[in-house]
Design a protein around this motif. Sequence first.
Motif, PDB file in Angstrom:
ATOM      1  N   LYS A  90       0.904  -1.290   0.003  1.00 14.40           N
ATOM      2  CA  LYS A  90       0.072  -0.182  -0.020  1.00 14.40           C
ATOM      3  C   LYS A  90       0.743   1.180  -0.020  1.00 14.40           C
ATOM      4  N   VAL A  91       1.887   1.225   0.683  1.00 11.97           N
ATOM      5  CA  VAL A  91       2.488   2.472   0.752  1.00 11.97           C
ATOM      6  C   VAL A  91       4.014   2.609   0.233  1.00 11.97           C
ATOM      7  N   LEU A  92       4.506   1.520  -0.173  1.00  8.84           N
ATOM      8  CA  LEU A  92       6.050   1.518  -0.906  1.00  8.84           C
ATOM      9  C   LEU A  92       5.580   2.007  -2.367  1.00  8.84           C
ATOM     10  N   PRO A  93       4.560   1.532  -3.033  1.00  8.13           N
ATOM     11  CA  PRO A  93       4.281   2.108  -4.412  1.00  8.13           C
ATOM     12  C   PRO A  93       4.107   3.587  -4.526  1.00  8.13           C
ATOM     13  N   LEU A  94       3.342   4.201  -3.474  1.00  5.92           N
ATOM     14  CA  LEU A  94       3.336   5.625  -3.375  1.00  5.92           C
ATOM     15  C   LEU A  94       4.478   6.343  -3.170  1.00  5.92           C
ATOM     16  N   ILE A  95       5.135   5.746  -2.531  1.00  7.80           N
ATOM     17  CA  ILE A  95       6.510   6.495  -2.091  1.00  7.80           C
ATOM     18  C   ILE A  95       7.570   6.385  -3.296  1.00  7.80           C
ATOM     19  N   LEU A  96       7.507   5.428  -4.052  1.00  7.56           N
ATOM     20  CA  LEU A  96       8.057   5.476  -5.360  1.00  7.56           C
ATOM     21  C   LEU A  96       7.594   6.204  -6.337  1.00  7.56           C
ATOM     22  N   LYS A 361      -5.541   6.527   4.558  1.00 10.18           N
ATOM     23  CA  LYS A 361      -4.577   7.239   5.018  1.00 10.18           C
ATOM     24  C   LYS A 361      -3.209   6.891   4.251  1.00 10.18           C
ATOM     25  N   TRP A 362      -3.360   6.141   3.277  1.00 11.10           N
ATOM     26  CA  TRP A 362      -1.968   5.445   2.566  1.00 11.10           C
ATOM     27  C   TRP A 362      -1.192   6.760   2.022  1.00 11.10           C
ATOM     28  N   ARG A 363      -1.712   7.725   1.199  1.00 11.01           N
ATOM     29  CA  ARG A 363      -0.874   8.472   0.327  1.00 11.01           C
ATOM     30  C   ARG A 363      -0.544   9.556   1.556  1.00 11.01           C
ATOM     31  N   ASP A 364      -1.055   9.901   2.521  1.00  8.03           N
ATOM     32  CA  ASP A 364      -0.501  10.874   3.569  1.00  8.03           C
ATOM     33  C   ASP A 364       0.735  10.226   4.378  1.00  8.03           C
ATOM     34  N   LEU A 365       0.377   8.949   4.416  1.00 14.53           N
ATOM     35  CA  LEU A 365       1.504   8.054   5.201  1.00 14.53           C
ATOM     36  C   LEU A 365       2.618   8.000   4.444  1.00 14.53           C
ATOM     37  N   ALA A 366       2.536   7.911   3.022  1.00 16.17           N
ATOM     38  CA  ALA A 366       3.714   7.600   2.437  1.00 16.17           C
ATOM     39  C   ALA A 366       4.469   8.887   2.227  1.00 16.17           C
ATOM     40  N   ARG A 367       3.814  10.188   2.010  1.00 12.37           N
ATOM     41  CA  ARG A 367       4.371  11.381   2.051  1.00 12.37           C
ATOM     42  C   ARG A 367       5.189  11.754   3.499  1.00 12.37           C
ATOM     43  N   GLU A 368       4.362  11.304   4.446  1.00  7.99           N
ATOM     44  CA  GLU A 368       5.044  11.870   5.788  1.00  7.99           C
ATOM     45  C   GLU A 368       6.281  10.916   6.080  1.00  7.99           C
ATOM     46  N   GLN A 369       6.239   9.549   5.607  1.00  3.03           N
ATOM     47  CA  GLN A 369       7.286   8.719   5.987  1.00  3.03           C
ATOM     48  C   GLN A 369       8.454   9.047   5.081  1.00  3.03           C
ATOM     49  N   TYR A 370       8.395   9.290   4.037  1.00  7.66           N
ATOM     50  CA  TYR A 370       9.455   9.780   3.093  1.00  7.66           C
ATOM     51  C   TYR A 370      10.250  11.143   3.337  1.00  7.66           C
ATOM     52  N   ALA A 371       9.248  11.920   3.834  1.00  4.74           N
ATOM     53  CA  ALA A 371      10.019  13.352   4.640  1.00  4.74           C
ATOM     54  C   ALA A 371      10.654  12.921   5.971  1.00  4.74           C
ATOM     55  N   GLN A 372      10.131  12.118   6.775  1.00  8.72           N
ATOM     56  CA  GLN A 372      10.769  11.724   7.949  1.00  8.72           C
ATOM     57  C   GLN A 372      11.762  10.817   8.031  1.00  8.72           C
ATOM     58  N   TYR A 373      11.699   9.638   7.288  1.00 10.02           N
ATOM     59  CA  TYR A 373      12.335   8.550   7.560  1.00 10.02           C
ATOM     60  C   TYR A 373      13.497   7.999   6.386  1.00 10.02           C
ATOM     61  N   PHE A 374      12.982   8.407   5.191  1.00 11.50           N
ATOM     62  CA  PHE A 374      13.684   7.729   3.939  1.00 11.50           C
ATOM     63  C   PHE A 374      14.271   8.684   3.174  1.00 11.50           C
ATOM     64  N   ASN A 375      14.697   9.995   3.526  1.00 20.70           N
ATOM     65  CA  ASN A 375      15.349  10.871   2.756  1.00 20.70           C
ATOM     66  C   ASN A 375      16.326  11.451   4.026  1.00 20.70           C
ATOM     67  N   PRO A 376      17.191  10.764   4.482  1.00 17.87           N
ATOM     68  CA  PRO A 376      18.023  11.127   5.622  1.00 17.87           C
ATOM     69  C   PRO A 376      19.371  11.920   4.955  1.00 17.87           C
ATOM     70  N   ASP A 377      19.425  12.918   6.113  1.00 15.95           N
ATOM     71  CA  ASP A 377      20.871  13.749   5.552  1.00 15.95           C
ATOM     72  C   ASP A 377      22.060  12.941   6.081  1.00 15.95           C
ATOM     73  N   PRO A 378      23.405  13.393   5.771  1.00 11.36           N
ATOM     74  CA  PRO A 378      24.507  12.470   5.905  1.00 11.36           C
ATOM     75  C   PRO A 378      24.753  12.322   7.417  1.00 11.36           C
ATOM     76  N   GLU A 379      24.360  13.161   8.273  1.00 11.01           N
ATOM     77  CA  GLU A 379      24.511  13.051   9.744  1.00 11.01           C
ATOM     78  C   GLU A 379      23.721  12.154  10.144  1.00 11.01           C
ATOM     79  N   ASP A 380      22.445  11.820   9.557  1.00  9.60           N
ATOM     80  CA  ASP A 380      21.647  10.547  10.154  1.00  9.60           C
ATOM     81  C   ASP A 380      22.256   9.461   9.516  1.00  9.60           C
ATOM     82  N   MET A 381      22.933   9.435   8.433  1.00 10.99           N
ATOM     83  CA  MET A 381      23.296   8.241   7.787  1.00 10.99           C
ATOM     84  C   MET A 381      24.411   7.602   8.783  1.00 10.99           C
ATOM     85  N   LYS A 382      25.266   8.653   9.324  1.00  9.76           N
ATOM     86  CA  LYS A 382      26.474   8.463   9.992  1.00  9.76           C
ATOM     87  C   LYS A 382      25.985   7.562  11.174  1.00  9.76           C
TER      88      LYS A 382
END
Length: 453
Positions: A90-96, A361-382
């Motif tokens: 449900k969520v992954l296809p919307l994120i991609l 809620k799937w589309r809102d969930l995809a948008r929120e998770q991409y912004a919060q968890y799946f596009n980390p900055d270099p510091e978060d990656m470290k």
Amino acid sequence: MAASSESGGGDVLLMVESDAIVQTLETKCLDELGSARWATQHQNLEKLNMQAIMNAQTHADPFVKEALTLNDKMDVLVEQLITVELWKGKVLPLILQNDFSPNQTFPIMMVLHHEATIINLLETVLYYRDACECIGEALLDLLDYCHRKLTTLISKHENGLLVELFDEFASGKGALERSSAEEVQLQEDKIQFDICTKCVTILRYIIEHRQGLPLSVMTRMLSVHDVPCLMVKLVEDSPWQRSSDGCTQKYAEGVWSSIATADRYKITKTEGQPWIALHHLLMDSDVQRRYEFSEHRKAVILRLRAYMPDILLDQLPFLVDMKMFLERLSVSDMPAAVTSSFILEQLPEIRQCLIERYAGKWRDLAREQYAQYFNPDPEDMKKMADKWCETYDFDALDRLAATEKPRCALCGAEATKRCSKCQMEWYCKRECQVKHWKKHKPACALMTQAPDS
């Protein structure tokens, strides 16, 4: 932190550590996938999975299984499995679809592998009857999950999608030639194929332990999902066998390997699972009484005779009795199935409850998770790299993989060379390492810098 080889006798976890980690396992909501709290539990499950496999390989005390059953956490594993499966659907296809171009794909890949980690752990511990019985009502959800995976596998095989998938891997096309979304989807398709091979074994274990399970499990298996005919279809299609460049290849232990002509009929572990499951079902007098042998089902099951040459019976001698049963079935009718006039059917609930909870809620969930968890900055990656260095005892990982030949990270061929910096990726030749470097460089840098960060 994982125990060192000196303190743990080569184990990833000590028994007391395993029990402590299992006690912390809890159900994570679908909207938590990718969060820091979820990542901590994912890392704990990785440790438990590695230790459970080590225990099985060395025939040691299965203390991971004991911890899961004594703490009543088997149903938590199933709940998390269904949760990540639904998220992927449900969520992954919307994120991609949403202009997916993150700084790193590692966080989302970690979620993709979460499903594989849980299914690997379940495959290892469900060998034991008490682990299967401990799942309770969630066993219906696990049964439905396995059925969904295997029917999808058969459909993809019949439509040629598996050929396309592995041809893409074998093409040598680099990850840099694909978009981030294409690379993630390709890896997810490969993960799903691996998961399906595990589902065959899990379904076989459920069948093998059927005597101690709720009646609703066997009813759903025979009347709703028609597992005997499903297993026949797996024998016929054999999606873990293919022809490539005129050679027969079989899929085993996560890789395709060419098979010599003389070994073509040698049964692999995965190929043997449907036969074992069919023997348990068809040769059980209780199943014979309750299974409705309609004309269609009878015709499907009798097709097995074409796949039972003497060379198969030599390897699986218990099938001799089943072949005799099939011969009798071909010239006679089975008695009508025994049915009850009062039927109270128990239904799986986990997946349906999640669908109802997150409906709309799937589309809102995809948008929120991409912004919060799946596009980390270099510091978060470290920080993530620090955690993963704490998770893995690399000496233990080497021992875990000692029975498997390493494979090239680019082309999948047998590998003998290793990245000298991070010691994580393997290559068959320098040319593959050079081509793969642009993709591997960021992860390599993170892994080698993590201890000093």
